[in-house]
Write a protein that holds these residues in place. Structure first.
Motif, PDB file in Angstrom:
ATOM      1  N   MET A  73       0.842  -1.194   0.000  1.00 27.08           N
ATOM      2  CA  MET A  73       0.000   0.000   0.000  1.00 27.08           C
ATOM      3  C   MET A  73       0.878   1.245   0.000  1.00 27.08           C
ATOM      4  N   VAL A  74       0.474   2.222  -0.812  1.00 29.03           N
ATOM      5  CA  VAL A  74       1.132   3.526  -0.841  1.00 29.03           C
ATOM      6  C   VAL A  74       0.094   4.570  -0.435  1.00 29.03           C
ATOM      7  N   ILE A  75       0.398   5.366   0.587  1.00 25.13           N
ATOM      8  CA  ILE A  75      -0.544   6.373   1.072  1.00 25.13           C
ATOM      9  C   ILE A  75       0.050   7.759   0.854  1.00 25.13           C
ATOM     10  N   TYR A  76      -0.536   8.503  -0.069  1.00 22.32           N
ATOM     11  CA  TYR A  76      -0.112   9.876  -0.324  1.00 22.32           C
ATOM     12  C   TYR A  76      -0.638  10.807   0.772  1.00 22.32           C
ATOM     13  N   ASP A  77       0.076  11.907   1.018  1.00 16.29           N
ATOM     14  CA  ASP A  77      -0.347  12.910   2.018  1.00 16.29           C
ATOM     15  C   ASP A  77      -0.689  12.251   3.352  1.00 16.29           C
ATOM     16  N   ALA A  78       0.195  11.370   3.812  1.00 17.71           N
ATOM     17  CA  ALA A  78      -0.059  10.613   5.043  1.00 17.71           C
ATOM     18  C   ALA A  78      -0.289  11.525   6.240  1.00 17.71           C
ATOM     19  N   ASP A  79       0.264  12.744   6.192  1.00 14.61           N
ATOM     20  CA  ASP A  79       0.120  13.681   7.309  1.00 14.61           C
ATOM     21  C   ASP A  79      -1.314  14.160   7.488  1.00 14.61           C
ATOM     22  N   LYS A  80      -2.158  13.947   6.485  1.00 20.09           N
ATOM     23  CA  LYS A  80      -3.549  14.405   6.567  1.00 20.09           C
ATOM     24  C   LYS A  80      -4.464  13.370   7.231  1.00 20.09           C
ATOM     25  N   PHE A  81      -3.903  12.230   7.624  1.00 15.57           N
ATOM     26  CA  PHE A  81      -4.693  11.179   8.261  1.00 15.57           C
ATOM     27  C   PHE A  81      -4.281  11.015   9.723  1.00 15.57           C
ATOM     28  N   GLY A  82      -5.195  10.532  10.546  1.00 17.03           N
ATOM     29  CA  GLY A  82      -4.863  10.179  11.922  1.00 17.03           C
ATOM     30  C   GLY A  82      -4.128   8.852  11.954  1.00 17.03           C
ATOM     31  N   LEU A  83      -3.401   8.580  13.035  1.00 17.65           N
ATOM     32  CA  LEU A  83      -2.647   7.334  13.132  1.00 17.65           C
ATOM     33  C   LEU A  83      -3.556   6.114  13.070  1.00 17.65           C
ATOM     34  N   SER A  84      -4.673   6.172  13.770  1.00 16.57           N
ATOM     35  CA  SER A  84      -5.586   5.024  13.781  1.00 16.57           C
ATOM     36  C   SER A  84      -6.146   4.762  12.387  1.00 16.57           C
ATOM     37  N   GLN A  85      -6.433   5.824  11.631  1.00 16.74           N
ATOM     38  CA  GLN A  85      -6.954   5.643  10.282  1.00 16.74           C
ATOM     39  C   GLN A  85      -5.890   5.051   9.366  1.00 16.74           C
ATOM     40  N   LEU A  86      -4.651   5.500   9.508  1.00 18.97           N
ATOM     41  CA  LEU A  86      -3.559   4.927   8.729  1.00 18.97           C
ATOM     42  C   LEU A  86      -3.374   3.455   9.065  1.00 18.97           C
ATOM     43  N   HIS A  87      -3.500   3.137  10.347  1.00 18.98           N
ATOM     44  CA  HIS A  87      -3.366   1.739  10.772  1.00 18.98           C
ATOM     45  C   HIS A  87      -4.508   0.892  10.209  1.00 18.98           C
ATOM     46  N   GLN A  88      -5.711   1.463  10.178  1.00 18.59           N
ATOM     47  CA  GLN A  88      -6.847   0.778   9.574  1.00 18.59           C
ATOM     48  C   GLN A  88      -6.584   0.514   8.097  1.00 18.59           C
ATOM     49  N   LEU A  89      -6.081   1.525   7.416  1.00 13.22           N
ATOM     50  CA  LEU A  89      -5.809   1.393   5.988  1.00 13.22           C
ATOM     51  C   LEU A  89      -4.793   0.289   5.711  1.00 13.22           C
ATOM     52  N   ARG A  90      -3.693   0.299   6.445  1.00  9.45           N
ATOM     53  CA  ARG A  90      -2.673  -0.713   6.177  1.00  9.45           C
ATOM     54  C   ARG A  90      -3.121  -2.107   6.613  1.00  9.45           C
ATOM     55  N   GLY A  91      -4.204  -2.143   7.390  1.00  7.04           N
ATOM     56  CA  GLY A  91      -4.772  -3.448   7.742  1.00  7.04           C
ATOM     57  C   GLY A  91      -5.272  -4.209   6.523  1.00  7.04           C
ATOM     58  N   ARG A  92      -5.532  -3.490   5.422  1.00  2.14           N
ATOM     59  CA  ARG A  92      -5.978  -4.142   4.177  1.00  2.14           C
ATOM     60  C   ARG A  92      -4.908  -5.034   3.594  1.00  2.14           C
ATOM     61  N   ILE A  93      -3.635  -4.779   3.939  1.00  2.00           N
ATOM     62  CA  ILE A  93      -2.557  -5.588   3.357  1.00  2.00           C
ATOM     63  C   ILE A  93      -1.992  -6.572   4.382  1.00  2.00           C
ATOM     64  N   GLN A  94      -2.814  -6.904   5.366  1.00  2.00           N
ATOM     65  CA  GLN A  94      -2.417  -7.900   6.367  1.00  2.00           C
ATOM     66  C   GLN A  94      -3.460  -9.008   6.445  1.00  2.00           C
ATOM     67  N   ARG A  95      -4.149  -9.262   5.327  1.00  2.00           N
ATOM     68  CA  ARG A  95      -5.254 -10.219   5.341  1.00  2.00           C
ATOM     69  C   ARG A  95      -4.810 -11.635   5.022  1.00  2.00           C
ATOM     70  N   GLY A  96      -3.656 -11.769   4.364  1.00  2.00           N
ATOM     71  CA  GLY A  96      -3.198 -13.097   3.960  1.00  2.00           C
ATOM     72  C   GLY A  96      -2.018 -13.575   4.778  1.00  2.00           C
ATOM     73  N   ASN A  97      -1.266 -14.509   4.213  1.00  2.00           N
ATOM     74  CA  ASN A  97      -0.131 -15.097   4.925  1.00  2.00           C
ATOM     75  C   ASN A  97       1.208 -14.536   4.454  1.00  2.00           C
ATOM     76  N   HIS A  98       1.164 -13.420   3.703  1.00  2.00           N
ATOM     77  CA  HIS A  98       2.388 -12.774   3.244  1.00  2.00           C
ATOM     78  C   HIS A  98       2.543 -11.428   3.949  1.00  2.00           C
ATOM     79  N   GLU A  99       3.780 -11.109   4.305  1.00  2.00           N
ATOM     80  CA  GLU A  99       4.042  -9.836   4.983  1.00  2.00           C
ATOM     81  C   GLU A  99       3.726  -8.660   4.064  1.00  2.00           C
ATOM     82  N   GLY A 100       3.077  -7.634   4.605  1.00  2.00           N
ATOM     83  CA  GLY A 100       2.721  -6.463   3.824  1.00  2.00           C
ATOM     84  C   GLY A 100       3.775  -5.368   3.926  1.00  2.00           C
ATOM     85  N   THR A 101       3.747  -4.457   2.967  1.00  2.00           N
ATOM     86  CA  THR A 101       4.633  -3.287   2.992  1.00  2.00           C
ATOM     87  C   THR A 101       3.792  -2.046   2.738  1.00  2.00           C
ATOM     88  N   CYS A 102       3.919  -1.074   3.636  1.00  4.10           N
ATOM     89  CA  CYS A 102       3.151   0.164   3.514  1.00  4.10           C
ATOM     90  C   CYS A 102       4.113   1.348   3.437  1.00  4.10           C
TER      91      CYS A 102
END
Length: 664
Positions: free
Chosen positions: A536-565
């Motif tokens: 996952m690539v998140i542009y303008d990350a400073d415009k989001f709260g930490l919890s929202q960013l963590h929620q977003l990167r949760g989309r790439i932790q659904r399988g058995n492969h390590e995610g990169t954000c």
């Protein structure tokens, strides 16, 4: 006193409207966010880069220069202690109206070479300006002086009405000053001692009101009774055996707590909080299956159509070996009329839907359980509207913004809490990298390498389309600009303005790997489950709260492969970068939400606290433990001693306010 009774000028009325101040209490509770103490700085003590405060004489007519639209810089010279000093001040174009020889008090930073960049100036003496100066949060077109004049006018108008509501017994117990004195000193401080006494007094009252309202709301929910639900634990265990993985210890405990609540004669009102991907949906399924076995209907509310449809598909799969009848309902669904008819006749056991479930024409034959997923996206009115479609319906709120149980008990004291912290076996984490540039140019090779491996990527934007009012990369623009950069891989575009059919088509293609890169807004924040998407690539990350960013990167932790954000930002503010760096150090949602709470406050993060609870304006959940403990103990005393008239009057007033806010 209501705003209309204050007889404000049009300008002050406009300020109240823009700041959402509805009465005199709101105005007087608009506390300063900081204070500065000013003492005269002699010229011989000027130090480059440090603040200066001095009184001087204007030597020439100021000149104002405009740039970048509405921005301006005004320059003039003053005489101070026989030295000629050049002053620059930004965005104060009215300063050009100052007359030569005017006495000015300047506050600013010394730049060296007899130059000062002023942050403010006053056409009055230093003795009138100095001392402790409060600063208020502003909006465009409103200045500090206007706020101060509004508060001063309101205080003078309402001074005789500023009476103490807190029983004197507790003020004396903690040696607290009275309310009127506290309000006076917090807005017009004369010394540090009185300012600190004012802060202590007002913080204590905030927490006391909070705990008394909490007591009232808890009593009003836990006093509800219902028929206990009867079902076979053997059948429940058989259903659990069909789950694709074994329940974790925390999931098992949450399941047991929910089943116990269902069997109880007291109506369930429970928060299930858990890390992203911790398996809250599986617990919801078990609870709804038990409710079905007991002969009742269930409703699951999801915040978006995408998530509702995804839940529907997973429920169909998990319940295929049962006789449980499952339906999907959302605005515009083709079979909505048929689904509503079947719900009314009891021909549907579980309905999964969006806000459409709140509609008046949605009736249930025997609704017994309501579950709100990602519940901070639903208002109290909406949750109540659905809950009241049955008779004392059991209620579960699910949150992926978890906080430690002790803090949750304070914030959600009117609810029982189940916490799922352990993750399912085999679930991989996520590596997060902070990129000090709002561009993928430095990571383009890494992204292509992941695509070459067969993985998929989310590209997240803070806006749908380019806007002059909101400076951020937009999804539409990124989609167009990245088509060539990431060729030959296929890109898709997803945002809230697409029709349901268009969203379904894009998500189906992404799920089937017909789209390898999904450019999207935060519509994918909750629940979207594409296991092959591990980047996952998140542009303008400073415009989001930490919890929202963590929620977003949760989309790439659904399988058995390590995610990169990748968090992209062009913001150079060290506090912003320090905040974002938290995500590079931990994947623990509890730690992240705590950081977010410290930075942004519970209202912004949780958004779920029972309506009717007073907000904390001054109080801090992390640094004000002594006030919290004192207020919690005193609240218990007041509730236990309502035979004392002063306690009863105070408690009844707070209960009335809490009830009104909950209804509103």
């Amino acid at each position: 006193m209501e705003i209309k009774d204050l007889k404000l000028t049009d300008k002050r009325q406009e300020i109240c409207n823009r700041l959402s101040l509805e009465n005199s209490k709101d105005i007087l509770s608009y506390y300063p966010y900081k204070y500065e103490e000013y003492n005269i700085t002699h010229y011989s003590d000027f130090v480059v880069g440090e603040q200066v405060f001095f009184e001087a004489e204007l030597l020439n007519s100021p000149s104002t220069f405009r740039y970048a639209g509405k921005r301006s810089i005004t320059r003039f010279k003053v005489l101070y202690e026989e030295e000629e000093i050049s002053i620059s001040i930004f965005n104060r174009p009215w300063a050009r109206n100052l007359g030569v020889n005017t006495k000015l008090t300047i506050i600013g930073k010394y730049d060296g070479n007899n130059r000062v960049t002023a942050t403010n100036y006053y056409a009055k003496s230093a003795s009138e300006v100095g001392g402790i100066v409060p600063y208020y949060s502003l909006k465009d077109g409103i200045n500090q002086n206007e706020i101060k004049k509004l508060i001063e006018f309101t205080y003078n108008k309402c001074e005789s009405e500023l009476i103490d509501e807190v029983p004197k017994e507790f003020l004396n117990k903690h040696n607290l000053i009275d309310y009127k004195e506290a309000i006076n000193n917090i807005h017009f401080p004369v010394d540090k001692t009185m300012l600190m006494k004012s802060l202590s007094r007002l913080k204590y009252e905030e927490f006391l009101r909070f705990y008394l309202a909490l007591n009232y709301l808890k009593g009003s929910t836990t006093s509800e009774t219902k028929k206990e639900k009867v079902f076979s634990i053997k059948d429940i265990n058989a259903f659990i055996d069909l789950l694709p993985y074994e329940l974790t210890k925390d999931q098992a405990e949450a399941k047991d707590e929910i089943l116990k609540d269902l069997k109880s004669k007291n109506t369930m009102y429970r928060l299930v909080q858990g890390e992203v991907g911790s398996g809250k949906t599986a617990i919801a399924m078990i609870g709804m299956y038990a409710n079905y076995l007991a002969g009742y209907q269930s409703a699951l509310m999801a915040p978006t159509e995408i998530l509702a449809k995804q839940h529907y598909d997973s429920f169909l799969s998990q319940f295929e070996n049962t006789n449980c009848r499952i339906a999907l309902l959302y605005s515009g669904s083709e079979d909505s009329k048929e689904v509503k008819e079947k719900l009314k006749n009891g021909e549907i056991d579980i309905v999964i839907g969006t806000h459409a479930l709140f509609q008046e024409d949605v009736e249930f034959k025997n609704l017994g359980l309501v579950i709100a997923d990602e519940q901070h996206r639903f208002g109290v009115k909406q949750r109540r509207a659905l809950k009241e479609k049955g008779d004392n319906v059991d209620f579960i709120l699910m949150s992926a913004t978890p906080i430690p149980r002790t803090l949750a008990s304070s914030l959600y004291g009117d609810m029982d809490i189940s916490t799922i912290e352990t993750m399912p076996v085999g679930r991989k984490g996520c590596v997060t990298k902070l990129i000090n540039k709002n561009s993928i140019v430095d990571v383009i090779d890494e992204l292509k390498a992941k695509l070459d491996e067969g993985r998929q990527i989310y590209i997240i934007a803070a806006a749908i389309e380019a806007s002059d009012n909101y400076k951020a990369k937009d999804a539409s623009g990124l989609y167009n600009s990245l088509i060539d950069a990431l060729a030959p891989y296929k890109l898709g575009l997803l945002h809230g303005r697409l029709s349901s059919e268009e969203k379904d088509d894009v998500m189906a293609k992404f799920n089937e790997n017909k789209i390898q890169v999904l450019v999207s807004t935060t519509v994918v924040e909750v629940g979207v489950n594409v296991k092959n998407a591990t980047c996952m690539v998140i542009y303008d990350a400073d415009k989001f709260g930490l919890s929202q960013l963590h929620q977003l990167r949760g989309r790439i932790q659904r399988g058995n492969h390590e995610g990169t954000c990748y968090l992209l930002t062009a913001n150079k503010d060290q506090d912003v970068l320090k905040r974002l760096s938290v995500l590079t150090k931990t994947n623990n949602g509890f730690e992240i939400s705590m950081e977010d709470l410290k930075l942004r406050g519970p209202g912004d993060i949780l958004g779920t606290r029972q309506s009717g609870l007073p907000a904390f304006i001054l109080g801090n959940l992390f640094s004000d433990s002594k006030f919290i403990e004192a207020a919690r103990d005193d609240a218990k005393t007041i509730v236990n001693e309502l035979n004392k008239p002063e306690n009863a009057v105070f408690y009844d007033k707070i209960a009335s306010e809490a009830k009104k806010k909950a209804i509103d």
